[in-house]
Write an enzyme that holds these catalytic residues in place. Structure first.
Site, PDB file in Angstrom:
ATOM      1  N   ALA A  69       0.855  -1.176   0.000  1.00 43.79           N
ATOM      2  CA  ALA A  69       0.000   0.000   0.000  1.00 43.79           C
ATOM      3  C   ALA A  69       0.898   1.235   0.000  1.00 43.79           C
ATOM      4  O   ALA A  69       2.061   1.163   0.412  1.00 43.79           O
ATOM      5  CB  ALA A  69      -0.888  -0.013   1.238  1.00 43.79           C
ATOM      6  N   GLY A 112       0.886  -4.995   0.853  1.00 42.54           N
ATOM      7  CA  GLY A 112      -0.308  -5.103   0.015  1.00 42.54           C
ATOM      8  C   GLY A 112      -0.029  -5.776  -1.326  1.00 42.54           C
ATOM      9  O   GLY A 112      -0.930  -6.359  -1.934  1.00 42.54           O
ATOM     10  N   GLU A 115      -0.341  -9.302  -0.592  1.00 37.89           N
ATOM     11  CA  GLU A 115      -1.764  -9.560  -0.334  1.00 37.89           C
ATOM     12  C   GLU A 115      -2.582  -9.551  -1.622  1.00 37.89           C
ATOM     13  O   GLU A 115      -3.533 -10.320  -1.773  1.00 37.89           O
ATOM     14  CB  GLU A 115      -2.299  -8.522   0.660  1.00 37.89           C
ATOM     15  CG  GLU A 115      -1.693  -8.715   2.041  1.00 37.89           C
ATOM     16  CD  GLU A 115      -1.976  -7.561   2.974  1.00 37.89           C
ATOM     17  OE1 GLU A 115      -1.577  -6.416   2.643  1.00 37.89           O
ATOM     18  OE2 GLU A 115      -2.600  -7.773   4.024  1.00 37.89           O
ATOM     19  N   GLU A 135       4.936  -5.063   7.148  1.00 34.97           N
ATOM     20  CA  GLU A 135       4.202  -4.001   7.846  1.00 34.97           C
ATOM     21  C   GLU A 135       4.680  -3.783   9.273  1.00 34.97           C
ATOM     22  O   GLU A 135       4.588  -2.681   9.810  1.00 34.97           O
ATOM     23  CB  GLU A 135       2.691  -4.314   7.859  1.00 34.97           C
ATOM     24  CG  GLU A 135       1.991  -4.150   6.514  1.00 34.97           C
ATOM     25  CD  GLU A 135       2.013  -5.413   5.664  1.00 34.97           C
ATOM     26  OE1 GLU A 135       2.816  -6.329   5.945  1.00 34.97           O
ATOM     27  OE2 GLU A 135       1.221  -5.471   4.705  1.00 34.97           O
TER      28      GLU A 135
HETATM   29  N1  CAA Z   1       4.575   3.262  -0.605  1.00 33.53           N
HETATM   30  C1  CAA Z   1       4.982   4.417  -1.130  1.00 33.53           C
HETATM   31  N2  CAA Z   1       6.128   4.583  -1.795  1.00 33.53           N
HETATM   32  C2  CAA Z   1       6.919   3.506  -1.934  1.00 33.53           C
HETATM   33  C3  CAA Z   1       6.563   2.251  -1.421  1.00 33.53           C
HETATM   34  C4  CAA Z   1       5.328   2.137  -0.734  1.00 33.53           C
HETATM   35  N3  CAA Z   1       4.885   0.980  -0.238  1.00 33.53           N
HETATM   36  N4  CAA Z   1       7.564   1.383  -1.716  1.00 33.53           N
HETATM   37  C5  CAA Z   1       8.490   2.059  -2.413  1.00 33.53           C
HETATM   38  N5  CAA Z   1       8.105   3.350  -2.530  1.00 33.53           N
HETATM   39  C6  CAA Z   1       8.841   4.445  -3.189  1.00 33.53           C
HETATM   40  C7  CAA Z   1       9.904   5.025  -2.288  1.00 33.53           C
HETATM   41  O1  CAA Z   1       9.354   5.949  -1.383  1.00 33.53           O
HETATM   42  C8  CAA Z   1      10.827   5.664  -3.295  1.00 33.53           C
HETATM   43  O2  CAA Z   1      10.253   6.883  -3.717  1.00 33.53           O
HETATM   44  P1  CAA Z   1      11.204   8.187  -4.044  1.00 33.53           P
HETATM   45  O3  CAA Z   1      12.059   7.730  -5.193  1.00 33.53           O
HETATM   46  O4  CAA Z   1      10.225   9.249  -4.388  1.00 33.53           O
HETATM   47  O5  CAA Z   1      12.007   8.424  -2.796  1.00 33.53           O
HETATM   48  C9  CAA Z   1      10.760   4.726  -4.473  1.00 33.53           C
HETATM   49  O6  CAA Z   1       9.568   3.949  -4.293  1.00 33.53           O
HETATM   50  C10 CAA Z   1      11.928   3.783  -4.495  1.00 33.53           C
HETATM   51  O7  CAA Z   1      12.024   3.131  -3.239  1.00 33.53           O
HETATM   52  P2  CAA Z   1      13.419   2.942  -2.456  1.00 33.53           P
HETATM   53  O8  CAA Z   1      14.271   4.168  -2.616  1.00 33.53           O
HETATM   54  O9  CAA Z   1      13.092   2.522  -1.058  1.00 33.53           O
HETATM   55  O10 CAA Z   1      14.061   1.738  -3.306  1.00 33.53           O
HETATM   56  P3  CAA Z   1      14.929   0.498  -2.784  1.00 33.53           P
HETATM   57  O11 CAA Z   1      15.378  -0.219  -4.017  1.00 33.53           O
HETATM   58  O12 CAA Z   1      15.971   0.938  -1.806  1.00 33.53           O
HETATM   59  O13 CAA Z   1      13.896  -0.439  -1.970  1.00 33.53           O
HETATM   60  C11 CAA Z   1      11.803  -1.570  -1.523  1.00 33.53           C
HETATM   61  C12 CAA Z   1      12.768  -1.006  -2.597  1.00 33.53           C
HETATM   62  C13 CAA Z   1      12.469  -2.769  -0.844  1.00 33.53           C
HETATM   63  C14 CAA Z   1      10.548  -2.026  -2.250  1.00 33.53           C
HETATM   64  C15 CAA Z   1      11.515  -0.482  -0.472  1.00 33.53           C
HETATM   65  O14 CAA Z   1      11.068   0.681  -1.151  1.00 33.53           O
HETATM   66  C16 CAA Z   1      10.477  -0.850   0.544  1.00 33.53           C
HETATM   67  O15 CAA Z   1      10.785  -1.535   1.507  1.00 33.53           O
HETATM   68  N6  CAA Z   1       9.210  -0.377   0.339  1.00 33.53           N
HETATM   69  C17 CAA Z   1       8.153  -0.493   1.335  1.00 33.53           C
HETATM   70  C18 CAA Z   1       7.646  -1.911   1.494  1.00 33.53           C
HETATM   71  C19 CAA Z   1       6.589  -1.941   2.568  1.00 33.53           C
HETATM   72  O16 CAA Z   1       6.826  -1.637   3.724  1.00 33.53           O
HETATM   73  N7  CAA Z   1       5.378  -2.340   2.177  1.00 33.53           N
HETATM   74  C20 CAA Z   1       4.234  -2.428   3.085  1.00 33.53           C
HETATM   75  C21 CAA Z   1       3.389  -1.206   2.936  1.00 33.53           C
HETATM   76  S1  CAA Z   1       2.063  -1.137   4.125  1.00 33.53           S
HETATM   77  C22 CAA Z   1       0.846  -2.129   3.481  1.00 33.53           C
HETATM   78  O17 CAA Z   1       0.960  -2.684   2.416  1.00 33.53           O
HETATM   79  C23 CAA Z   1      -0.406  -2.258   4.317  1.00 33.53           C
HETATM   80  C24 CAA Z   1      -1.370  -3.292   3.851  1.00 33.53           C
HETATM   81  O18 CAA Z   1      -1.359  -4.417   4.320  1.00 33.53           O
HETATM   82  C25 CAA Z   1      -2.406  -2.983   2.868  1.00 33.53           C
END
Ligand code: CAA
Length: 261
Positions: A69, A112, A115, A135
């Site tokens: 998400a 998500g 999911e 999460e």
């Molecule tokens: N939401 C919003 N933006 C996200 C995102 C997310 N889930 N995942 C990645 N992005 C964005 C980053 O903010 C970044 O944006 P900017 O370039 O504008 O800074 C861009 O994507 C690239 O991300 P990274 O710089 O972090 O790239 P990376 O290669 O170092 O890492 C990644 C990639 C491992 C996917 C890392 O971005 C990450 O861990 N993302 C989050 C994963 C996460 O926590 N997901 C769970 C979300 S909560 C949820 O899903 C609730 C639910 O159950 C419905």
């Protein structure tokens, strides 16, 4: 909304009977914000209503199916704002789709994203796919089915590790634990998903929809109720032209020609 107006997804029809949706926010690793989810549900619902489509495929890109998400969208939200946005409620539309949906997953399927793949009926993964529920690192828990669907699919022990401790599964592990149907190379995983979808789309449509509903019922009911549901569906199919055609074709040693009636 016409498919050409979508901003966050691409809609394609790559093979006979197959509708494909590509999640298309590559700079955010396909983070699932509200507008993207609304477009995805609209596109799938249109395909679900379209008689020429028998099976749908959802994919991302090679690096990311979806990284969860959209964290920016919810970081400062209150519970009431989350509820008013219908943050998770819109996911319910996925459950209502009658036709099979295959997730073609490469790279990150996190939060998500994992999911969303789990909410599909089958998963074809690339060798680089990574499934996780991170999460806990954000101070929350999965909200779109992760705790429930993982526990029902890979069991309690590994689900606990994934949800409590951000244990991630490689594609090979996901195959070993029964989370995915098959693993293919990055070059080929989408083709394989489309081939699987094409094969399903060529089958008797009413029976395919009934089969999906009956298998899903296994996750909703005690065994006796599930068996009763299956039996009702089985009998009901004897009202279709395709049942008569399928069985007659078998006896006449020819290929059936399905009418979807
Ligand atoms: N939401 C919003 N933006 C996200 C995102 C997310 N889930 N995942 C990645 N992005 C964005 C980053 O903010 C970044 O944006 P900017 O370039 O504008 O800074 C861009 O994507 C690239 O991300 P990274 O710089 O972090 O790239 P990376 O290669 O170092 O890492 C990644 C990639 C491992 C996917 C890392 O971005 C990450 O861990 N993302 C989050 C994963 C996460 O926590 N997901 C769970 C979300 S909560 C949820 O899903 C609730 C639910 O159950 C419905």
């Amino acid at each position: 909304m016409p498919a050409s107006d979508y901003e966050h997804i691409l809609v394609e029809f790559p093979a006979e009977g197959v509708g494909l949706v590509r999640l298309n926010r590559p700079r955010a690793f396909n983070a699932l914000n509200g507008p993207l989810m609304d477009e995805l549900m609209d596109a799938l619902a249109a395909m679900d209503r379209d008689d020429t489509i028998g099976c749908m495929v959802i994919t991302g890109n090679e690096k990311a199916f979806a990284a969860g998400a959209d964290i920016g969208e919810m970081a400062q939200a209150t519970p009431v704002e989350m509820e008013r946005m219908d943050f998770i409620g819109r996911w319910e539309r996925l459950r209502a789709m009658r036709k099979p949906i295959i997730a073609a997953v490469s790279g990150y399927a996190l939060g998500g994203g994992c999911e969303l793949a789990l909410a599909c009926d089958m998963i074809v993964a690339s060798e680089t796919a990574v499934f996780g529920q991170p999460e806990i690192n954000l101070g929350v828990i999965p909200g779109a089915g992760g705790t429930q669907r993982l526990a029902r699919t890979i069991g309690k022990a590994l689900t606990m590790e994934m949800v409590l401790n951000d244990r991630r599964l490689s594609a090979a592990e996901a195959a070993q634990f029964g989370l995915v149907n098959r693993v293919a190379s990055v070059e080929d995983y989408l083709n394989q998903a489309i081939e699987l979808a094409t094969s399903i789309a060529a089958r008797a449509p009413v029976a395919v929809r009934s089969a999906k509903a009956a298998v899903n019922m296994a996750f909703e009911t005690p065994l006796a109720a599930g068996l009763a549901y299956e039996r009702e569906r089985f009998y009901a199919l004897f009202a279709t032209a395709d049942q008569k055609e399928g069985m007659t074709a078998f006896l006449e040693k020819r290929k059936p020609a399905w009418s979807g009636r």
